[in-house]
Design a protein around this motif. Structure first.
Motif, PDB file in Angstrom:
ATOM      1  N   GLU A   1       0.819  -1.369   0.074  1.00 37.65           N
ATOM      2  CA  GLU A   1      -0.224   0.029   0.038  1.00 37.65           C
ATOM      3  C   GLU A   1       0.869   1.370   0.072  1.00 37.65           C
ATOM      4  OE1 GLU A   1      -3.127   0.719  -0.329  1.00 37.65           O
ATOM      5  OE2 GLU A   1      -3.943  -1.233  -0.040  1.00 37.65           O
ATOM      6  N   THR A   2       2.084   1.270   0.724  1.00 36.89           N
ATOM      7  CA  THR A   2       3.098   2.432   0.503  1.00 36.89           C
ATOM      8  C   THR A   2       4.227   1.769   0.166  1.00 36.89           C
ATOM      9  OG1 THR A   2       3.582   1.624   2.831  1.00 36.89           O
ATOM     10  CG2 THR A   2       1.891   3.213   2.952  1.00 36.89           C
ATOM     11  N   VAL A   3       5.125   2.444  -0.088  1.00 42.37           N
ATOM     12  CA  VAL A   3       6.464   2.404  -0.366  1.00 42.37           C
ATOM     13  C   VAL A   3       7.596   2.902   0.653  1.00 42.37           C
ATOM     14  CG1 VAL A   3       6.023   2.103  -2.878  1.00 42.37           C
ATOM     15  CG2 VAL A   3       6.710   4.396  -2.125  1.00 42.37           C
ATOM     16  N   GLY A   4       8.765   2.107   0.789  1.00 42.66           N
ATOM     17  CA  GLY A   4       9.736   2.753   1.689  1.00 42.66           C
ATOM     18  C   GLY A   4      10.876   1.935   1.657  1.00 42.66           C
ATOM     19  N   PHE A   5      11.967   2.296   2.249  1.00 38.36           N
ATOM     20  CA  PHE A   5      13.089   1.816   2.085  1.00 38.36           C
ATOM     21  C   PHE A   5      14.146   1.972   3.546  1.00 38.36           C
ATOM     22  CE2 PHE A   5      14.766   6.092   1.656  1.00 38.36           C
ATOM     23  CZ  PHE A   5      16.024   6.189   1.968  1.00 38.36           C
ATOM     24  N   ALA A   6      14.833   1.045   3.526  1.00 35.13           N
ATOM     25  CA  ALA A   6      15.773   1.082   4.731  1.00 35.13           C
ATOM     26  C   ALA A   6      17.345   0.534   4.250  1.00 35.13           C
ATOM     27  CB  ALA A   6      15.190   0.077   5.809  1.00 35.13           C
ATOM     28  N   LEU A   7      18.219   1.041   5.079  1.00 41.85           N
ATOM     29  CA  LEU A   7      19.366   0.677   4.811  1.00 41.85           C
ATOM     30  C   LEU A   7      20.291  -0.079   6.226  1.00 41.85           C
ATOM     31  CD1 LEU A   7      21.509   1.143   2.433  1.00 41.85           C
ATOM     32  CD2 LEU A   7      22.391   3.197   3.506  1.00 41.85           C
ATOM     33  N   THR A   8      20.770  -1.175   5.669  1.00 42.64           N
ATOM     34  CA  THR A   8      21.759  -1.619   6.989  1.00 42.64           C
ATOM     35  C   THR A   8      23.064  -1.764   6.793  1.00 42.64           C
ATOM     36  OG1 THR A   8      21.524  -3.827   5.904  1.00 42.64           O
ATOM     37  CG2 THR A   8      19.701  -3.385   7.399  1.00 42.64           C
ATOM     38  N   ILE A   9      23.658  -1.206   7.947  1.00 42.30           N
ATOM     39  CA  ILE A   9      25.044  -0.990   7.766  1.00 42.30           C
ATOM     40  C   ILE A   9      25.836  -1.853   8.608  1.00 42.30           C
ATOM     41  CG2 ILE A   9      26.899   0.753   7.758  1.00 42.30           C
ATOM     42  CD1 ILE A   9      24.991   2.807   6.978  1.00 42.30           C
ATOM     43  N   GLY A  10      26.775  -2.652   8.572  1.00 47.58           N
ATOM     44  CA  GLY A  10      27.398  -3.463   9.470  1.00 47.58           C
ATOM     45  C   GLY A  10      26.490  -4.245  10.300  1.00 47.58           C
ATOM     46  N   GLY A  11      25.606  -4.798   9.792  1.00 42.24           N
ATOM     47  CA  GLY A  11      24.436  -5.668  10.693  1.00 42.24           C
ATOM     48  C   GLY A  11      23.678  -4.813  11.502  1.00 42.24           C
ATOM     49  N   LYS A  12      23.344  -3.522  11.385  1.00 44.79           N
ATOM     50  CA  LYS A  12      22.426  -2.795  11.909  1.00 44.79           C
ATOM     51  C   LYS A  12      21.639  -2.127  10.901  1.00 44.79           C
ATOM     52  CE  LYS A  12      25.064  -2.951  16.627  1.00 44.79           C
ATOM     53  NZ  LYS A  12      25.679  -4.342  16.118  1.00 44.79           N
ATOM     54  N   VAL A  13      20.209  -1.673  11.326  1.00 43.61           N
ATOM     55  CA  VAL A  13      19.586  -0.851  10.414  1.00 43.61           C
ATOM     56  C   VAL A  13      20.042   0.555  10.727  1.00 43.61           C
ATOM     57  CG1 VAL A  13      17.317  -0.179  10.168  1.00 43.61           C
ATOM     58  CG2 VAL A  13      17.649  -2.786  10.580  1.00 43.61           C
ATOM     59  N   HIS A  14      20.035   1.157   9.662  1.00 48.62           N
ATOM     60  CA  HIS A  14      20.455   2.658   9.859  1.00 48.62           C
ATOM     61  C   HIS A  14      19.240   3.369  10.395  1.00 48.62           C
ATOM     62  CE1 HIS A  14      22.079   6.641   9.516  1.00 48.62           C
ATOM     63  NE2 HIS A  14      21.395   6.707   8.336  1.00 48.62           N
ATOM     64  N   THR A  15      19.200   4.183  11.576  1.00 46.59           N
ATOM     65  CA  THR A  15      18.039   4.700  11.988  1.00 46.59           C
ATOM     66  C   THR A  15      18.281   6.204  12.168  1.00 46.59           C
ATOM     67  OG1 THR A  15      18.727   4.113  14.227  1.00 46.59           O
ATOM     68  CG2 THR A  15      17.232   2.414  13.147  1.00 46.59           C
ATOM     69  N   PRO A  16      18.098   7.116  11.235  1.00 45.64           N
ATOM     70  CA  PRO A  16      18.452   8.447  11.590  1.00 45.64           C
ATOM     71  C   PRO A  16      17.442   9.165  12.435  1.00 45.64           C
ATOM     72  CG  PRO A  16      17.983   7.782   9.023  1.00 45.64           C
ATOM     73  CD  PRO A  16      17.708   6.555   9.820  1.00 45.64           C
ATOM     74  N   ALA A  17      17.895  10.005  13.087  1.00 43.94           N
ATOM     75  CA  ALA A  17      17.188  10.742  14.285  1.00 43.94           C
ATOM     76  C   ALA A  17      15.900  11.221  14.016  1.00 43.94           C
ATOM     77  CB  ALA A  17      18.135  11.970  14.885  1.00 43.94           C
ATOM     78  N   ARG A  18      15.633  11.782  12.736  1.00 50.35           N
ATOM     79  CA  ARG A  18      14.401  12.164  12.361  1.00 50.35           C
ATOM     80  C   ARG A  18      13.503  11.134  11.793  1.00 50.35           C
ATOM     81  NH1 ARG A  18      15.665  18.418   9.844  1.00 50.35           N
ATOM     82  NH2 ARG A  18      16.686  18.882  11.677  1.00 50.35           N
ATOM     83  N   GLY A  19      13.888   9.772  11.858  1.00 46.09           N
ATOM     84  CA  GLY A  19      13.000   8.762  11.117  1.00 46.09           C
ATOM     85  C   GLY A  19      13.694   8.486   9.854  1.00 46.09           C
ATOM     86  N   PRO A  20      13.236   7.376   9.173  1.00 44.36           N
ATOM     87  CA  PRO A  20      13.598   7.095   7.916  1.00 44.36           C
ATOM     88  C   PRO A  20      13.260   8.173   6.889  1.00 44.36           C
ATOM     89  CG  PRO A  20      11.610   5.776   8.428  1.00 44.36           C
ATOM     90  CD  PRO A  20      11.923   6.287   9.845  1.00 44.36           C
ATOM     91  N   GLY A  21      13.893   7.902   5.674  1.00 49.54           N
ATOM     92  CA  GLY A  21      13.476   8.920   4.525  1.00 49.54           C
ATOM     93  C   GLY A  21      12.390   8.264   3.960  1.00 49.54           C
ATOM     94  N   SER A  22      11.777   9.078   2.852  1.00 48.35           N
ATOM     95  CA  SER A  22      10.728   8.509   2.220  1.00 48.35           C
ATOM     96  C   SER A  22      11.046   8.649   0.698  1.00 48.35           C
ATOM     97  CB  SER A  22       9.482   9.591   2.443  1.00 48.35           C
ATOM     98  OG  SER A  22       8.497   9.248   1.489  1.00 48.35           O
ATOM     99  N   ILE A  23      10.594   7.672  -0.143  1.00 48.01           N
ATOM    100  CA  ILE A  23      10.727   7.436  -1.492  1.00 48.01           C
ATOM    101  C   ILE A  23       9.137   7.616  -2.139  1.00 48.01           C
ATOM    102  CG2 ILE A  23      12.790   6.209  -1.705  1.00 48.01           C
ATOM    103  CD1 ILE A  23      11.280   3.579  -1.999  1.00 48.01           C
ATOM    104  N   ALA A  24       8.347   7.768  -1.331  1.00 47.08           N
ATOM    105  CA  ALA A  24       6.879   7.852  -2.034  1.00 47.08           C
ATOM    106  C   ALA A  24       6.602   8.722  -3.032  1.00 47.08           C
ATOM    107  CB  ALA A  24       5.716   7.995  -0.702  1.00 47.08           C
ATOM    108  N   GLY A  25       7.263   9.834  -2.684  1.00 47.27           N
ATOM    109  CA  GLY A  25       7.219  11.155  -3.635  1.00 47.27           C
ATOM    110  C   GLY A  25       8.275  11.041  -4.875  1.00 47.27           C
ATOM    111  N   LEU A  26       9.066   9.999  -4.995  1.00 48.23           N
ATOM    112  CA  LEU A  26       9.917   9.794  -5.922  1.00 48.23           C
ATOM    113  C   LEU A  26       9.288   9.976  -7.346  1.00 48.23           C
ATOM    114  CD1 LEU A  26      13.220   9.164  -6.489  1.00 48.23           C
ATOM    115  CD2 LEU A  26      12.327   6.633  -6.669  1.00 48.23           C
TER     116      LEU A  26
END
Length: 414
Positions: free
Chosen positions: A232-257
């Motif tokens: 229903e929605t689209v999104g992405f995440a990036l894992t680095i060195g065995g951990k999910v990258h979690t930006p302080a302001r929350g994940p970015g969005s690709i919905a408006g790409l």
């Protein structure tokens, strides 16, 4: 003159605890992970796999046995084996349970997971389309009724995976599609169920599930992995060195790409082009699978020989492949994983997605694979959030769970 005494009490431990998504690296976590993935296993094997000292492994195994998480299996010891290092240990999984909740835009999955990470059972219920003051208590009450099925097990933790912007420290969620703004998801569920809760963005949770549950036991995670989700929605995440990258302001969005065209051939944003709603709009416009109200119905029509339905779903796959390639070229990860029913409900379209990805990408070398969880990726994401505290710091998590149980919480007998 009367003297007064000031009594200072320690603050209550928070009911909402931020999840730690990824492969934990403390000694206790490493020992638990080896036993979870390989057990029953002897202590000397744990030493070899983890590179920890024998003394450290013995100490951690003893602590985990005392915490109730492990049990020795002398009946499985090799013939002639002498000493405790040769006695296999395994997870003591039967007394415990974690509860995962995936709140989607239309439906919510509630999943029971044991401490091995195995899904025991799952149900799906409509997500209340109402304000948080009404919707959240309703979801919590549904979870409470569900837990009555598991009255013989102690519930250790609850994990919630949800779209939108998540403040994992407070458990609050802003979800535009549901009309929620700073909704106290974690607080409401924790207080109504009397258990500790962790809340995570759902795409981050699914990426963590690939790391924690999805790898073969002998494999190490790639240095960087791009995870892309679509339903229903689209999104992405990036894992680095065995951990999910979690930006302080929350994940970015690709919905408006922006994409060159949607399923009707018009310029659009990615979410408007490939979401389930977009598929149904295009199907109605082209009079494909008349009366279809779900993408599953369009999929059934395609498999029954409806060439227009098959072409529509294949076109969706191509658009997704091009978008994933663009994102992969921007981030240049070591591996790319795609998940969500937009990718998995019509596996016949995967070849078209991979072909579009390979043609459009200039740096990835065409490396992209589907999630190992198929159409159950939402359940896996919710499950890994519910286990995140236990896997990161098993002794502390069990201490907290036992404290809750001592107060009569964590069991649902009525």
């Amino acid at each position: 003159m009367l003297s007064t005494t000031t009594v200072i009490t320690a603050p209550a431990a928070p009911l909402v605890v931020a999840p730690r998504l990824g492969v934990a690296d403390t000694a206790a976590a490493a020992v638990l992970a080896v036993i979870r993935r390989r057990g029953p296993v002897t202590r000397d094997v744990i030493v070899t796999v983890t590179s920890l000292s024998a003394a450290t492994v013995n100490r951690q195994v003893g602590t985990l046995i005392d915490a109730g998480l492990l049990q020795e299996r002398p009946d499985l010891a090799a013939s002639g084996a002498v000493g405790r290092p040769r006695i296999p240990v395994e997870l003591n999984h039967r007394p415990f349970l974690t509860l995962g909740v995936h709140i989607g835009a239309r439906s919510t999955s509630i999943v029971a997971t044991d401490i091995r990470g195995h899904t025991l059972d799952a149900i799906e219920t409509p997500t209340p389309q109402s304000d948080p003051a009404t919707a959240l208590p309703a979801l919590a009450d549904t979870a409470r009724r569900y837990l009555q099925r598991w009255r013989r097990r102690q519930v250790v933790w609850i994990g919630v995976a949800v779209g939108g912007t998540v403040d994992s420290a407070s458990g609050s969620v802003t979800h535009p599609r549901l009309g929620w703004r700073a909704a106290p998801v974690g607080t409401v569920i924790a207080e109504r169920l009397g258990l500790r809760v962790s809340v995570a963005p759902h795409v981050d949770a699914m990426a963590a599930a690939e790391l924690v549950f999805g790898l073969p036991r002998s494999d190490a995670p790639a240095a960087t992995t791009l995870y892309v989700y679509a339903r229903e929605t689209v999104g992405f995440a990036l894992t680095i060195g065995g951990k999910v990258h979690t930006p302080a302001r929350g994940p970015g969005s690709i919905a408006g790409l922006p994409v060159q065209r949607d399923l009707n051939g018009q310029p659009a944003t990615l979410e408007d082009a490939v979401s389930d709603d977009a598929v149904l709009r295009a199907a109605r416009a082209a009079r494909i699978a008349p009366g279809a109200t779900t993408v599953a119905a369009v999929t059934r029509a395609a498999r029954a020989g409806d060439k227009a339905a098959a072409a529509l779903l294949t076109d969706r796959a191509r658009i997704l492949g091009e978008a994933v390639a663009l994102l992969a070229d921007l981030l240049n990860p070591d591996s790319v994983v795609v998940g969500g029913q937009a990718f998995t409900c019509y596996p016949e379209g995967m070849a078209a997605m991979q072909d579009a990805f390979a043609r459009r990408s200039t740096v990835s070398g065409g490396r992209v694979r589907a999630t190992v969880f198929g159409d159950r990726v939402q359940e896996a994401g919710a499950g890994v959030v519910s286990l995140s505290a236990l896997y990161a710091d098993p002794v502390s998590a069990m201490r907290r769970a036992r404290a809750m149980a001592a107060d009569g919480r964590g069991r649902f007998d009525n």
